[in-house]
Write a protein that holds these residues in place. Sequence first.
Motif, PDB file in Angstrom:
ATOM      1  N   PHE A 156       2.446 -30.530  -2.340  1.00 13.57           N
ATOM      2  CA  PHE A 156       1.011 -30.423  -2.131  1.00 13.57           C
ATOM      3  C   PHE A 156       0.480 -29.369  -3.090  1.00 13.57           C
ATOM      4  O   PHE A 156       1.081 -28.294  -3.238  1.00 13.57           O
ATOM      5  N   GLU A 157      -0.643 -29.685  -3.758  1.00 19.59           N
ATOM      6  CA  GLU A 157      -1.232 -28.742  -4.707  1.00 19.59           C
ATOM      7  C   GLU A 157      -2.730 -28.660  -4.488  1.00 19.59           C
ATOM      8  O   GLU A 157      -3.394 -29.659  -4.181  1.00 19.59           O
ATOM      9  N   ALA A 158      -3.265 -27.441  -4.605  1.00 23.59           N
ATOM     10  CA  ALA A 158      -4.706 -27.215  -4.560  1.00 23.59           C
ATOM     11  C   ALA A 158      -5.059 -26.177  -5.604  1.00 23.59           C
ATOM     12  O   ALA A 158      -4.233 -25.314  -5.944  1.00 23.59           O
ATOM     13  N   ASP A 159      -6.278 -26.246  -6.125  1.00 25.77           N
ATOM     14  CA  ASP A 159      -6.685 -25.279  -7.145  1.00 25.77           C
ATOM     15  C   ASP A 159      -8.192 -25.120  -7.133  1.00 25.77           C
ATOM     16  O   ASP A 159      -8.912 -25.913  -6.528  1.00 25.77           O
ATOM     17  N   ARG A 160      -8.646 -24.102  -7.795  1.00 26.13           N
ATOM     18  CA  ARG A 160     -10.069 -23.855  -7.990  1.00 26.13           C
ATOM     19  C   ARG A 160     -10.271 -23.340  -9.409  1.00 26.13           C
ATOM     20  O   ARG A 160      -9.476 -22.549  -9.912  1.00 26.13           O
ATOM     21  N   LEU A 161     -11.360 -23.788 -10.047  1.00 25.53           N
ATOM     22  CA  LEU A 161     -11.680 -23.351 -11.395  1.00 25.53           C
ATOM     23  C   LEU A 161     -13.098 -22.806 -11.430  1.00 25.53           C
ATOM     24  O   LEU A 161     -13.999 -23.365 -10.806  1.00 25.53           O
ATOM     25  N   ASP A 162     -13.279 -21.720 -12.156  1.00 24.98           N
ATOM     26  CA  ASP A 162     -14.592 -21.142 -12.400  1.00 24.98           C
ATOM     27  C   ASP A 162     -14.888 -21.366 -13.874  1.00 24.98           C
ATOM     28  O   ASP A 162     -14.422 -20.622 -14.735  1.00 24.98           O
ATOM     29  N   GLU A 163     -15.639 -22.423 -14.180  1.00 25.02           N
ATOM     30  CA  GLU A 163     -15.902 -22.789 -15.567  1.00 25.02           C
ATOM     31  C   GLU A 163     -16.664 -21.686 -16.307  1.00 25.02           C
ATOM     32  O   GLU A 163     -16.404 -21.409 -17.468  1.00 25.02           O
ATOM     33  N   GLU A 164     -17.626 -21.068 -15.626  1.00 21.89           N
ATOM     34  CA  GLU A 164     -18.482 -20.088 -16.288  1.00 21.89           C
ATOM     35  C   GLU A 164     -17.689 -18.863 -16.720  1.00 21.89           C
ATOM     36  O   GLU A 164     -17.863 -18.347 -17.828  1.00 21.89           O
ATOM     37  N   ARG A 165     -16.800 -18.375 -15.841  1.00 17.71           N
ATOM     38  CA  ARG A 165     -16.027 -17.173 -16.158  1.00 17.71           C
ATOM     39  C   ARG A 165     -14.626 -17.481 -16.680  1.00 17.71           C
ATOM     40  O   ARG A 165     -13.859 -16.581 -16.982  1.00 17.71           O
ATOM     41  N   MET A 166     -14.301 -18.786 -16.777  1.00 16.94           N
ATOM     42  CA  MET A 166     -13.007 -19.224 -17.301  1.00 16.94           C
ATOM     43  C   MET A 166     -11.848 -18.599 -16.533  1.00 16.94           C
ATOM     44  O   MET A 166     -10.915 -18.035 -17.100  1.00 16.94           O
ATOM     45  N   ARG A 167     -11.940 -18.673 -15.213  1.00 13.76           N
ATOM     46  CA  ARG A 167     -10.895 -18.182 -14.328  1.00 13.76           C
ATOM     47  C   ARG A 167     -10.468 -19.309 -13.397  1.00 13.76           C
ATOM     48  O   ARG A 167     -11.183 -20.291 -13.237  1.00 13.76           O
ATOM     49  N   GLY A 168      -9.327 -19.145 -12.784  1.00 12.71           N
ATOM     50  CA  GLY A 168      -8.892 -20.166 -11.856  1.00 12.71           C
ATOM     51  C   GLY A 168      -7.550 -19.847 -11.245  1.00 12.71           C
ATOM     52  O   GLY A 168      -6.879 -18.909 -11.669  1.00 12.71           O
ATOM     53  N   TRP A 169      -7.195 -20.619 -10.228  1.00 15.11           N
ATOM     54  CA  TRP A 169      -5.901 -20.444  -9.586  1.00 15.11           C
ATOM     55  C   TRP A 169      -5.352 -21.804  -9.165  1.00 15.11           C
ATOM     56  O   TRP A 169      -6.085 -22.785  -9.045  1.00 15.11           O
ATOM     57  N   SER A 170      -4.054 -21.841  -8.935  1.00 16.06           N
ATOM     58  CA  SER A 170      -3.388 -23.051  -8.478  1.00 16.06           C
ATOM     59  C   SER A 170      -2.269 -22.656  -7.533  1.00 16.06           C
ATOM     60  O   SER A 170      -1.533 -21.709  -7.798  1.00 16.06           O
ATOM     61  N   VAL A 171      -2.166 -23.387  -6.425  1.00 18.60           N
ATOM     62  CA  VAL A 171      -1.107 -23.152  -5.436  1.00 18.60           C
ATOM     63  C   VAL A 171      -0.325 -24.443  -5.251  1.00 18.60           C
ATOM     64  O   VAL A 171      -0.906 -25.515  -5.075  1.00 18.60           O
ATOM     65  N   LEU A 172       1.000 -24.337  -5.292  1.00 19.08           N
ATOM     66  CA  LEU A 172       1.884 -25.487  -5.136  1.00 19.08           C
ATOM     67  C   LEU A 172       2.812 -25.253  -3.952  1.00 19.08           C
ATOM     68  O   LEU A 172       3.487 -24.224  -3.879  1.00 19.08           O
ATOM     69  N   LEU A 173       2.836 -26.225  -3.040  1.00 16.77           N
ATOM     70  CA  LEU A 173       3.694 -26.152  -1.863  1.00 16.77           C
ATOM     71  C   LEU A 173       4.639 -27.350  -1.900  1.00 16.77           C
ATOM     72  O   LEU A 173       4.203 -28.482  -2.075  1.00 16.77           O
ATOM     73  N   THR A 174       5.927 -27.092  -1.745  1.00 15.06           N
ATOM     74  CA  THR A 174       6.903 -28.181  -1.666  1.00 15.06           C
ATOM     75  C   THR A 174       7.604 -28.129  -0.317  1.00 15.06           C
ATOM     76  O   THR A 174       7.862 -27.048   0.218  1.00 15.06           O
ATOM     77  N   GLY A 175       7.909 -29.297   0.232  1.00 22.40           N
ATOM     78  CA  GLY A 175       8.547 -29.332   1.540  1.00 22.40           C
ATOM     79  C   GLY A 175       8.792 -30.754   1.987  1.00 22.40           C
ATOM     80  O   GLY A 175       9.002 -31.656   1.171  1.00 22.40           O
ATOM     81  N   THR A 176       8.721 -30.970   3.287  1.00 25.14           N
ATOM     82  CA  THR A 176       8.962 -32.294   3.867  1.00 25.14           C
ATOM     83  C   THR A 176       7.849 -32.640   4.848  1.00 25.14           C
ATOM     84  O   THR A 176       7.143 -31.764   5.350  1.00 25.14           O
TER      85      THR A 176
END
Length: 222
Positions: A156-176
Amino acid sequence: MSEDEQSSPDGGTEGVADRVELRRIQLGLSPSELAHRARMSTSYLRELASLRGDFDPEGLTRLAEALDMTSDELLHGRADPPPGQTNAGAHQRLMRLTERECWDRLGTHGVGRLGLRGDTAPVIVPVNFLVDGRSVVYRTRPESVGAVGAGTPLAFEADRLDEERMRGWSVLLTGTAEHITDPTTTGPLADRAGARPWAGGSRPLWIRVLPEEITGRVIDIP
């Protein structure tokens, strides 16, 4: 076509010509094949893409249809382009998130992506999700792609991007996967904010992603 439209950044000569060329390559068409699909000569196609000379507006419509685009997309570009179109900043840095920071970023609910094993390649599907304790849950139809069996490995992956400030994050979860069938659990989940899938319809199957590992990255300015 008015003079203002020809010189505007979105509908200008270079923008339309670039969009035609890029889409032609994406579709695997030669210039002559595209002209044939649009029912015009290659020379007229070049004039039309450059917005030069006097031409029939219907020509733009035929060209857009040949490219599987709308006329507005051809002239002005997509209204909802994918994120990350701006240029990278000069001093950004990539940093790892701690486990706690990963869960903080996910918050309580949102839209993420499931990564599943396909027959010939991985399959990625978007889902509305809830964070329940230290796990992620989503609901789906029993016959859908996301309706995996209990114990199935998935990501499972989720992320957010801030286009104006060119910042962002991404979180990756692996499991069952784990099926949630107890009404005393599914009832409160269904009442939570964000529990109603954007896609609508009946989605009675609740699935929990039991995490084995959670990692995250953030792009920020030091």
